[in-house]
Design an enzyme around this catalytic site. Sequence first.
Site, short mmCIF file in Angstrom:
data_model
loop_
_atom_site.label_atom_id
_atom_site.label_comp_id
_atom_site.label_asym_id
_atom_site.label_seq_id
_atom_site.Cartn_x
_atom_site.Cartn_y
_atom_site.Cartn_z
N LYS A 76 0.80 -1.23 0.00
CA LYS A 76 0.00 0.00 0.00
C LYS A 76 0.83 1.28 0.00
O LYS A 76 0.35 2.33 -0.44
CB LYS A 76 -0.94 0.02 1.21
CG LYS A 76 -2.11 -0.94 1.10
CD LYS A 76 -3.00 -0.77 2.32
CE LYS A 76 -4.26 -1.62 2.22
NZ LYS A 76 -5.25 -1.24 3.23
N ASP A 112 -10.33 3.22 2.34
CA ASP A 112 -10.53 2.67 3.69
C ASP A 112 -11.29 3.63 4.60
O ASP A 112 -12.20 3.23 5.33
CB ASP A 112 -9.19 2.32 4.34
CG ASP A 112 -8.57 1.06 3.75
OD1 ASP A 112 -9.33 0.21 3.24
OD2 ASP A 112 -7.34 0.93 3.79
#
Length: 295
Positions: A76, A112
């Site tokens: 990520k 997220d």
Amino acid sequence: ISLIITNSAPRIAISGVIGNPVGHSLSPMMHNYYGEALKLDYIYVPCNVDDDKVGEAIRGAYALGFEGINVTVPHKQRVMEHLLEIDDAARCIGAVNTLVRMEGGYKGYNTDADGLYRAIMGHGINPEGKDCLMIGAGGAAKAVAYMLMKHGAASVVILNRTMDKAWTLAEEMNRQFGRETIKAMALEDYGKLEKEHYLAFQTTSVGMYPKVGHAPIEDTAFYKKIQTAVDIVYTPAKTRFMELVEEAGGQAVGGLDMLIYQGIIAFELWNPGVIVTEKMVDTVRQMMTERLNNR
Ligand code: ATR
């Protein structure tokens, strides 16, 4: 809709997830279900990518015509240097989990924080004006802290075993948003929490399958201060942390809906105008629960 017409022949839109490992990822099941339910010519594939091959993988995916890519652990952060653009939220969180194809490469997003917000709002939990606390200051905590700042939490205390990391995260977020909303505290100092009726977020991996039955704090006195809690862990469906919250009379929500909604936001980024219905969300929740119970 990401159905592309080339010379009048329909081409299947491809997206997927890169990570290492990705074998247990629930994302292919989710995305392929939405594609099927919405009758799109769409397929989503898991791709295991070694740590030193992320750049090559992104360039290869672009050449192969991938419309979108999800990025999971441990890539990520690493993926960020291989993108044309990075969305502000992703930059602030310091991690990218969704790539959207554009002319010449990909733009990076982080779904997220928005996924968590949609998930909790769906459970009637609104952080606006609330006194919040977070346990943990790792990667997942950044998205939680960002969400709380974006949606107007009144105050946030980050409790972490390593005080320095909590302090760094608090300082970074306060600076980005230009207000001193977040404070840091050592995990063992939870007895010094000044307020009551907290909205709490458990962001560590403590209690996650297969090491179930553990919570980062076991003292029942701590849980009396919590009114509502969210555990970002989704397996088991009810963590020890959630049990302790409920035993003290609070409401506890698990992490499955956050996982589902971060996926839906990615799907919406790749398929503008497409609506994933609540009925489809219910089906996916059921499918994922079954998969998690059967492994
Ligand atoms: P992720 O990216 O999934 O958030 P991470 O960056 O490794 O994972 O962060 C893990 C978080 O869980 C950290 O806040 C870590 O605390 P430290 O910063 O002190 O390491 C926390 N954590 C992990 N195991 C823990 C434990 N047994 N008790 C308390 N906190 C724990």
